[in-house]
Design a protein around this motif. Structure first.
Motif, PDB file in Angstrom:
ATOM      1  N   GLY A  69     -24.537  14.316  15.437  1.00  0.00           N
ATOM      2  CA  GLY A  69     -24.376  13.324  14.380  1.00  0.00           C
ATOM      3  C   GLY A  69     -22.952  12.791  14.397  1.00  0.00           C
ATOM      4  O   GLY A  69     -22.139  13.111  15.278  1.00  0.00           O
ATOM      5  N   TYR A  70     -22.633  11.982  13.393  1.00  0.00           N
ATOM      6  CA  TYR A  70     -21.309  11.365  13.329  1.00  0.00           C
ATOM      7  C   TYR A  70     -20.414  12.100  12.338  1.00  0.00           C
ATOM      8  O   TYR A  70     -20.878  12.647  11.329  1.00  0.00           O
ATOM      9  N   ALA A  71     -19.120  12.096  12.654  1.00  0.00           N
ATOM     10  CA  ALA A  71     -18.096  12.671  11.773  1.00  0.00           C
ATOM     11  C   ALA A  71     -16.964  11.655  11.636  1.00  0.00           C
ATOM     12  O   ALA A  71     -15.922  11.754  12.313  1.00  0.00           O
ATOM     13  N   PRO A  72     -17.140  10.640  10.803  1.00  0.00           N
ATOM     14  CA  PRO A  72     -16.058   9.655  10.619  1.00  0.00           C
ATOM     15  C   PRO A  72     -14.812  10.322  10.043  1.00  0.00           C
ATOM     16  O   PRO A  72     -14.895  11.303   9.309  1.00  0.00           O
ATOM     17  N   THR A  73     -13.657   9.783  10.403  1.00  0.00           N
ATOM     18  CA  THR A  73     -12.396  10.355   9.938  1.00  0.00           C
ATOM     19  C   THR A  73     -11.818   9.507   8.809  1.00  0.00           C
ATOM     20  O   THR A  73     -11.877   8.270   8.851  1.00  0.00           O
ATOM     21  N   PHE A  74     -11.292  10.203   7.826  1.00  0.00           N
ATOM     22  CA  PHE A  74     -10.745   9.521   6.644  1.00  0.00           C
ATOM     23  C   PHE A  74      -9.359  10.078   6.327  1.00  0.00           C
ATOM     24  O   PHE A  74      -9.057  11.246   6.619  1.00  0.00           O
ATOM     25  N   LYS A  75      -8.548   9.204   5.729  1.00  0.00           N
ATOM     26  CA  LYS A  75      -7.242   9.606   5.210  1.00  0.00           C
ATOM     27  C   LYS A  75      -7.231   9.265   3.723  1.00  0.00           C
ATOM     28  O   LYS A  75      -7.354   8.106   3.340  1.00  0.00           O
ATOM     29  N   ILE A  76      -7.114  10.308   2.895  1.00  0.00           N
ATOM     30  CA  ILE A  76      -7.175  10.122   1.454  1.00  0.00           C
ATOM     31  C   ILE A  76      -5.809  10.444   0.852  1.00  0.00           C
ATOM     32  O   ILE A  76      -5.266  11.545   1.061  1.00  0.00           O
ATOM     33  N   ASP A  86      -3.676  10.733  -2.712  1.00  0.00           N
ATOM     34  CA  ASP A  86      -3.965  10.957  -4.129  1.00  0.00           C
ATOM     35  C   ASP A  86      -3.105  10.055  -5.022  1.00  0.00           C
ATOM     36  O   ASP A  86      -2.329   9.214  -4.536  1.00  0.00           O
ATOM     37  N   GLY A  87      -3.202  10.260  -6.319  1.00  0.00           N
ATOM     38  CA  GLY A  87      -2.493   9.412  -7.275  1.00  0.00           C
ATOM     39  C   GLY A  87      -0.991   9.580  -7.236  1.00  0.00           C
ATOM     40  O   GLY A  87      -0.256   8.722  -7.746  1.00  0.00           O
ATOM     41  N   LYS A  88      -0.491  10.649  -6.637  1.00  0.00           N
ATOM     42  CA  LYS A  88       0.953  10.860  -6.537  1.00  0.00           C
ATOM     43  C   LYS A  88       1.511  10.434  -5.189  1.00  0.00           C
ATOM     44  O   LYS A  88       2.663  10.723  -4.861  1.00  0.00           O
ATOM     45  N   GLY A  89       0.671   9.775  -4.383  1.00  0.00           N
ATOM     46  CA  GLY A  89       1.149   9.271  -3.095  1.00  0.00           C
ATOM     47  C   GLY A  89       1.149  10.303  -1.995  1.00  0.00           C
ATOM     48  O   GLY A  89       1.651  10.022  -0.896  1.00  0.00           O
ATOM     49  N   GLN A  90       0.595  11.469  -2.234  1.00  0.00           N
ATOM     50  CA  GLN A  90       0.549  12.516  -1.217  1.00  0.00           C
ATOM     51  C   GLN A  90      -0.777  12.437  -0.442  1.00  0.00           C
ATOM     52  O   GLN A  90      -1.828  12.111  -1.010  1.00  0.00           O
ATOM     53  N   VAL A  91      -0.701  12.738   0.852  1.00  0.00           N
ATOM     54  CA  VAL A  91      -1.927  12.779   1.661  1.00  0.00           C
ATOM     55  C   VAL A  91      -2.660  14.072   1.329  1.00  0.00           C
ATOM     56  O   VAL A  91      -2.226  15.166   1.698  1.00  0.00           O
ATOM     57  N   ALA A  92      -3.779  13.943   0.620  1.00  0.00           N
ATOM     58  CA  ALA A  92      -4.531  15.127   0.187  1.00  0.00           C
ATOM     59  C   ALA A  92      -5.607  15.526   1.181  1.00  0.00           C
ATOM     60  O   ALA A  92      -6.087  16.670   1.159  1.00  0.00           O
ATOM     61  N   PHE A  93      -6.016  14.607   2.053  1.00  0.00           N
ATOM     62  CA  PHE A  93      -7.043  14.907   3.063  1.00  0.00           C
ATOM     63  C   PHE A  93      -6.861  13.961   4.235  1.00  0.00           C
ATOM     64  O   PHE A  93      -6.635  12.759   4.055  1.00  0.00           O
ATOM     65  N   ASP A  94      -6.977  14.500   5.452  1.00  0.00           N
ATOM     66  CA  ASP A  94      -6.859  13.664   6.645  1.00  0.00           C
ATOM     67  C   ASP A  94      -7.614  14.365   7.773  1.00  0.00           C
ATOM     68  O   ASP A  94      -7.134  15.353   8.334  1.00  0.00           O
ATOM     69  N   GLU A 117      -8.901   5.662   3.263  1.00  0.00           N
ATOM     70  CA  GLU A 117      -8.809   4.826   4.458  1.00  0.00           C
ATOM     71  C   GLU A 117      -9.750   5.364   5.532  1.00  0.00           C
ATOM     72  O   GLU A 117      -9.756   6.566   5.831  1.00  0.00           O
ATOM     73  N   PHE A 118     -10.553   4.471   6.089  1.00  0.00           N
ATOM     74  CA  PHE A 118     -11.466   4.808   7.182  1.00  0.00           C
ATOM     75  C   PHE A 118     -10.694   4.662   8.489  1.00  0.00           C
ATOM     76  O   PHE A 118     -10.374   3.561   8.919  1.00  0.00           O
ATOM     77  N   THR A 119     -10.352   5.802   9.122  1.00  0.00           N
ATOM     78  CA  THR A 119      -9.417   5.786  10.255  1.00  0.00           C
ATOM     79  C   THR A 119     -10.071   5.850  11.621  1.00  0.00           C
ATOM     80  O   THR A 119      -9.421   5.573  12.633  1.00  0.00           O
ATOM     81  N   GLY A 120     -11.353   6.238  11.724  1.00  0.00           N
ATOM     82  CA  GLY A 120     -11.956   6.325  13.048  1.00  0.00           C
ATOM     83  C   GLY A 120     -13.302   7.026  13.017  1.00  0.00           C
ATOM     84  O   GLY A 120     -13.824   7.386  11.956  1.00  0.00           O
ATOM     85  N   VAL A 121     -13.858   7.198  14.218  1.00  0.00           N
ATOM     86  CA  VAL A 121     -15.192   7.797  14.335  1.00  0.00           C
ATOM     87  C   VAL A 121     -15.172   8.902  15.387  1.00  0.00           C
ATOM     88  O   VAL A 121     -14.722   8.679  16.523  1.00  0.00           O
TER      89      VAL A 121
END
Length: 539
Positions: A296-303, A305-313, A428-432
């Motif tokens: 299956g697919y596993a798209p990559t995301f960069k999230i 948060d409200g404080k400007g920190q990268v909480a998930f990538d 942000e949708f960063t890749g697949v």
């Protein structure tokens, strides 16, 4: 008379079987050939649900989807172990009863067959003319010559005064017994595999690795005699996964091939090697096999948060919702987001086109991938209360308490970003990437099961093709083997030759097949022709 006696003696009761009698009756019934065939049929029938419904340990995601789509039906199916057929108590009961029945069938028949092999062919019947196959002729055939000619045709032969008895076709019963013994061997091999083998499932995303340890499995099912030290210490990294599909024509979108490029290390410190894993080409390391069972697919995301920190990538493995075009559903949990935790529901479409005011995928390959956020929520994800949660869904109880932020936004192409309202951050949708589902299995009974299956086929062929048949030859007034007439002096060479010309005896040949429905006439005609070359056809 019996009625009168019973009326006169009311204390007399019919004698019951008793415990021993009932036990003997049960054993005879269980070990009958009829019962063995019924159990064999039930064993095959009981295996069918394993191919109809998804099984735990093989397709866990599909089992979970079944509970989501049809929860009531799935609950009833689960009560009857139909999602775990081969571990079900009723399947084990059929398995054990079949095992006992085959043992009870095979042992007595093997003993009887060995006794039959040691016995000599029976003496001829008094009247050979009553047999289904019969021929007679005049000739100078003697007992030893008839016996030699029948032995040349691979008959077991015994002789007596003026007669020859021959029989062959014992391989029929030998094949029958071989088939049943092979079935026993197959059951034993399956049992050995269940005790000393193990299997597990794991999902690996492109670029990630796997080490064969208990902690690395998503689902691990060991045999009773397996421990953590029993696992083969190999590891590998999934460098790339490629799925190819038919691009044009009526079969557009149907899969052609799946291939995962692996970097494999057979043991700690061993050199790394390349291997291409395919559906029917498992990776094998010292008897442990790794199978490609799903993808299956596993798209990559960069999230952020409200404080400007990268909480998930990173990548998010998504469940396939529509196998024809690989439209998938993704769940992203961000427990480290500030000031509140985030939960997102995303639809991934590999080849996106607009249609009727909506967006759909028209091809399973990633030609135009998009990610559409159709649900974004802020609040407590409920991950700290100790209750286990699925990574493929947001907890319904916690979801009711969370604040909705976005409901069905526009699709995001690769590199695009969606800002969450209320200053809660962005996605942000960063890749697949793609993920593969693997089953790692070690089964020490695999090769014995293969050998047993091959022997079962050989035994079945023998039992269906070989015929049991008997031939008797009675010689009346034929010459004696040394050229000596019955009761007369020994002849010289010339006299013996003349005796053969004038002292022709009467020979009777009878044949009988012991296999119902088989035609023995053609072979019997050949046997008569061998015994008397002057006869062309006796049919």
């Amino acid at each position: 008379m019996n009625t009168t006696l019973t009326e006169d003696r009311p204390d007399v009761r019919p004698v019951g079987l008793g415990p021993v009698g009932w036990a003997r009756w049960f054993w005879r019934t269980l070990t009958s050939m009829k019962t063995a065939l019924i159990l064999l049929f039930l064993f095959a029938l009981a295996s069918i649900p394993g191919s109809i419904w998804p099984q735990r340990g093989v397709s866990d995601a599909k089992v979970s989807q079944y509970f989501t789509d049809s929860p009531t039906l799935a609950e009833w199916l689960d009560r009857f172990w139909l999602f775990d057929v081969f571990r079900a108590p009723w399947f084990a009961a059929i398995y054990l009863l079949l095992f006992l029945s085959l043992i009870g069938c095979v042992l007595p028949r093997t003993t009887a067959h060995l006794r039959e092999l040691r016995k000599k062919p029976p003496t001829p019947p008094r009247n050979l003319g009553r047999l289904p196959q019969y021929a007679s002729f005049d000739g100078d055939l003697i007992v030893e010559e008839a016996a030699a000619r029948l032995r040349a045709r691979r008959f077991r032969v015994t002789t007596g005064p003026g007669w020859v008895s021959a029989e062959k076709g014992y391989l029929r019963e030998t094949g029958n017994l071989l088939f049943h013994v092979a079935l026993l061997g197959l059951l034993v091999a399956v049992g050995v595999g269940a005790l000393y083998g193990y299997r597990g499932n794991v999902l690996v995303v492109e670029g990630d690795g796997f080490a064969n340890t208990v902690a690395a499995y998503d689902r691990y099912m060991p045999g009773q005699q397996v421990n953590a030290e029993s696992l083969e210490p190999f590891s590998f990294t999934v460098d790339d996964f490629q799925a190819s599909y038919i691009a044009t024509g009526e079969r557009r979108g149907q899969p052609l091939d799946f291939a995962a490029a692996l970097k494999v290390t057979d043991a700690p410190g061993a050199p790394e090697r390349d291997y291409v894993l395919k559906v029917n080409e498992p990776l094998e390391v010292n008897g442990t096999q790794t199978y490609l069972i799903d993808h299956g697919y596993a798209p990559t995301f960069k999230i952020t948060d409200g404080k400007g920190q990268v909480a998930f990538d990173g990548p998010v493995p998504c469940l396939v919702a529509q196998p024809a075009n690989f439209t998938s559903e993704c769940v992203i949990k961000v427990p480290d987001a500030q000031p509140e935790q985030l939960g997102l529901l995303v639809a991934f479409r590999p080849t996106t086109v607009p249609m009727n005011g909506d967006w759909v995928s028209v091809f399973p390959g990633a030609a135009n991938p998009t990610a559409q956020v159709y649900g974004a929520f802020a609040g407590d994800l409920g991950m700290k209360d100790g209750r286990p949660q699925s990574v493929y869904e947001l907890d319904p109880t916690s979801l009711k308490k969370m604040k909705p932020l976005v409901m069905k936004a526009d699709p995001l192409a690769v590199g695009k970003k969606l800002d969450l309202p209320g200053g809660m951050g962005s996605i942000e949708f960063t890749g697949v990437k793609e993920w593969i589902a693997l089953q790692i299995a070690y089964d020490p009974g695999r090769m014995p099961a293969f050998v047993a299956s091959a022997l079962a086929v050989v035994g079945l062929v023998l039992s269906l093709t070989v015929r049991r048949r008997r031939v008797w030859v009675r010689l009346k007034g034929a010459p004696t083997p040394a050229g000596q007439a019955a009761g007369g002096p020994e002849r010289t060479g010339g006299q013996a030759a003349r005796g053969r010309d004038h002292d022709r005896g009467h020979i009777e040949v009878g044949g009988l097949t012991r296999t119902e429905g088989s035609d023995f006439s053609e072979e019997f005609a050949e046997i008569v022709s061998v015994l008397n070359p002057g006869v062309k056809d006796v049919r």
